[in-house]
Every structure is written in structure tokens, then in C-alpha cells.
Design a protein around this motif. Structure first.
Motif, PDB file in Angstrom:
ATOM      1  N   LYS A  72       0.856  -1.179   0.000  1.00  0.00           N
ATOM      2  CA  LYS A  72       0.000   0.000   0.000  1.00  0.00           C
ATOM      3  C   LYS A  72       0.900   1.239   0.000  1.00  0.00           C
ATOM      4  CE  LYS A  72      -3.793   2.083   2.519  1.00  0.00           C
ATOM      5  NZ  LYS A  72      -4.646   2.012   3.704  1.00  0.00           N
ATOM      6  N   GLU A  73       0.622   2.131  -0.923  1.00  0.00           N
ATOM      7  CA  GLU A  73       1.448   3.325  -1.043  1.00  0.00           C
ATOM      8  C   GLU A  73       0.737   4.537  -0.469  1.00  0.00           C
ATOM      9  OE1 GLU A  73       3.435   4.172  -4.708  1.00  0.00           O
ATOM     10  OE2 GLU A  73       3.362   2.077  -5.309  1.00  0.00           O
ATOM     11  N   ASP A  74       1.509   5.367   0.171  1.00  0.00           N
ATOM     12  CA  ASP A  74       1.027   6.638   0.687  1.00  0.00           C
ATOM     13  C   ASP A  74       1.581   7.720  -0.238  1.00  0.00           C
ATOM     14  OD1 ASP A  74       0.690   9.053   2.084  1.00  0.00           O
ATOM     15  OD2 ASP A  74       0.795   8.031   4.019  1.00  0.00           O
ATOM     16  N   LYS A  75       0.772   8.689  -0.589  1.00  0.00           N
ATOM     17  CA  LYS A  75       1.223   9.738  -1.517  1.00  0.00           C
ATOM     18  C   LYS A  75       2.404  10.527  -0.961  1.00  0.00           C
ATOM     19  CE  LYS A  75      -3.187  10.195  -3.780  1.00  0.00           C
ATOM     20  NZ  LYS A  75      -3.169  10.133  -5.200  1.00  0.00           N
ATOM     21  N   ASN A  76       2.613  10.476   0.335  1.00  0.00           N
ATOM     22  CA  ASN A  76       3.722  11.198   0.948  1.00  0.00           C
ATOM     23  C   ASN A  76       5.020  10.387   0.966  1.00  0.00           C
ATOM     24  OD1 ASN A  76       2.107  13.470   1.511  1.00  0.00           O
ATOM     25  ND2 ASN A  76       1.346  12.493   3.378  1.00  0.00           N
TER      26      ASN A  76
END
Length: 134
Positions: A72-76
Motif C-alpha cells: 500500500k502506497e502513501d502519496k507522501n
């Protein structure tokens, strides 16, 4: 003489991988032959047994497949390196005639899948004397 492992895609071009199968997620698999069985071992770190499928197709084709989900990727997040494989993987092996494909067993422990395909005892035929007539 020991049978040499053959990967189906190398023997039969019609079994080439499709575009949906990621090369970076391809599982590396060892195949050894013992006097009793053919043993396949695959390193599948981080995968659960429910995420891996082991099948015997078309009588003697062992297929091992699954999928490594992307994290899961976080935009930050800022990625500096992404080397771990992810995506679908699929490997097919053409099994020799001396295998008992109805007795295949698979176990998974500490991220290592072990598939054991027992061998049939090859019966040696005795010489038969043929009577000569005439």
C-alpha cells in the motif's frame, strides 16, 4: 541416468508466459530427483499458502502460480529503491512419465513451498523365450 528438469516454456513454445505475468515476480524454483520422488522447492517470502496455487494439468504438467500484492502506497512516501518482485507469477514443469501425479503433496513453511511428486517403480520386464517353429 537422472532425468534432466525441463521447463515447459522452453520445451513447448505454446506455454510462453503472457504479458500479465510479471518477470520480476517470477518465482525461482529448484527441482531435484531422489530415488523416491521429484522435489520442487520455491522461495516465496511473504506469501501465505492461500496466495499460492499448485496444480497438475493435462496429466503431467505441474503448475505453480500465485501473486505478490504491491505494498500500500502513501502519496507522501518517497521511494528510493524498489527491487522486490510483485505481481503474478507462473511456472510450469513437464513431469516425467515415472511420476504419480495423483499423489502430489505440497507444504509451505517459512516462505518455502515444497512440492513432492512421488515416483512410480519402473517394472523391469523379464525376457520371454519365443518358440521357433518351422
Amino acid at each position: 541416468m537422472s532425468l534432466v528438469p525441463q521447463i515447459l516454456s522452453e520445451v513447448f513454445p505454446q506455454f510462453q508466459s503472457t504479458n500479465e505475468i510479471s518477470a520480476s515476480a517470477n518465482a525461482r524454483i529448484d527441482w531435484k530427483e531422489t530415488p523416491e520422488a521429484h522435489v520442487f522447492k520455491a522461495d516465496l517470502p511473504g506469501l501465505k499458502k492461500e496466495e499460492v496455487k499448485v496444480e497438475v494439468e493435462e496429466g503431467r504438467v505441474l503448475q505453480i502460480s500465485g501473486e505478490r500484492a504491491a505494498e500500500k502506497e502513501d502519496k507522501n512516501d518517497i521511494w528510493h529503491r524498489m527491487e522486490r518482485g510483485r505481481g503474478k507469477f507462473l511456472r510450469r514443469f513437464y513431469l516425467p512419465e515415472n511420476t504419480k501425479t495423483d499423489e502430489v503433496k505440497a507444504t509451505m513453511e517459512n516462505g518455502v513451498l515444497t512440492v513432492t511428486v512421488p515416483k512410480q517403480e519402473v517394472k523391469k520386464t523379464e525376457a520371454k523365450t519365443i518358440e521357433i517353429t518351422g
